[in-house]
Design an enzyme around this catalytic site. Structure first.
Site, mmCIF file in Angstrom:
data_model
loop_
_atom_site.group_PDB
_atom_site.id
_atom_site.type_symbol
_atom_site.label_atom_id
_atom_site.label_comp_id
_atom_site.label_asym_id
_atom_site.label_seq_id
_atom_site.Cartn_x
_atom_site.Cartn_y
_atom_site.Cartn_z
ATOM 1 N N ILE A 36 0.826 -1.221 0.000
ATOM 2 C CA ILE A 36 0.000 0.000 0.000
ATOM 3 C C ILE A 36 0.854 1.262 0.000
ATOM 4 O O ILE A 36 0.333 2.356 -0.207
ATOM 5 C CB ILE A 36 -1.000 0.031 1.174
ATOM 6 N N ASN A 90 13.411 -7.617 5.356
ATOM 7 C CA ASN A 90 13.870 -6.767 6.454
ATOM 8 C C ASN A 90 13.663 -7.540 7.752
ATOM 9 O O ASN A 90 12.593 -8.134 7.950
ATOM 10 C CB ASN A 90 13.077 -5.461 6.503
ATOM 11 N N GLY A 96 14.126 -1.695 9.144
ATOM 12 C CA GLY A 96 12.945 -1.203 8.440
ATOM 13 C C GLY A 96 11.741 -2.120 8.499
ATOM 14 O O GLY A 96 10.728 -1.831 7.856
ATOM 15 N N GLN A 97 11.812 -3.209 9.251
ATOM 16 C CA GLN A 97 10.646 -4.081 9.361
ATOM 17 C C GLN A 97 9.593 -3.382 10.216
ATOM 18 O O GLN A 97 9.878 -2.963 11.342
ATOM 19 C CB GLN A 97 11.019 -5.436 9.981
ATOM 20 N N HIS A 103 8.051 -11.637 5.628
ATOM 21 C CA HIS A 103 7.589 -11.265 4.291
ATOM 22 C C HIS A 103 8.760 -10.830 3.425
ATOM 23 O O HIS A 103 9.756 -10.331 3.927
ATOM 24 C CB HIS A 103 6.529 -10.160 4.339
#
Length: 117
Positions: A36, A90, A96-97, A103
């Site tokens: 998104i 990540n 940055g996760q 995923h």
């Protein structure tokens, strides 16, 4: 419990159908959907249907499903007609996760820089 859906996990809710997503591929073990907040013209997330905090935890607990995630990332790239692309995992907030469900990001459609960030 690792593997079981978590009620407060955004991606578990997508897998369970409680939150809509623009799904581009789905297998018995994975779901791939458009991010998104895309960071490239093509930005698709590939997630396992089972919950594990990150790719390292998934690799330890269910290595075959991690292989499914990577294989599906390649299939997404082929479906999107990407001849060059990046697959990113990540791990941890410092990397940055932001959703703590394993995923892979499939990024393509533009040139990528190295080092990445």
């Amino acid at each position: 419990m690792a593997g079981a859906a978590k009620q407060d996990c955004l991606f578990c809710k997508i897998v369970g159908g409680q939150i809509p997503a623009t799904v581009v591929r789905e297998t018995e073990t994975t779901v791939a959907f458009r991010d998104i907040n895309p960071q490239a013209p093509t930005h698709v997330l590939v997630i396992p249907k089972v919950h594990h905090r990150d790719a390292a935890a998934l690799a330890v607990a269910e290595p075959a499903i991690l292989a499914d995630v990577v294989r599906e990332a390649g299939e997404v790239a082929a479906d999107e007609k990407l001849d060059s692309y990046r697959i990113v995992f990540n791990t941890g907030s410092g990397a940055g996760q932001t959703v703590f469900h394993a995923h892979a990001h499939v990024l393509g459609g533009r040139g990528m820089q190295w080092p990445p960030g």
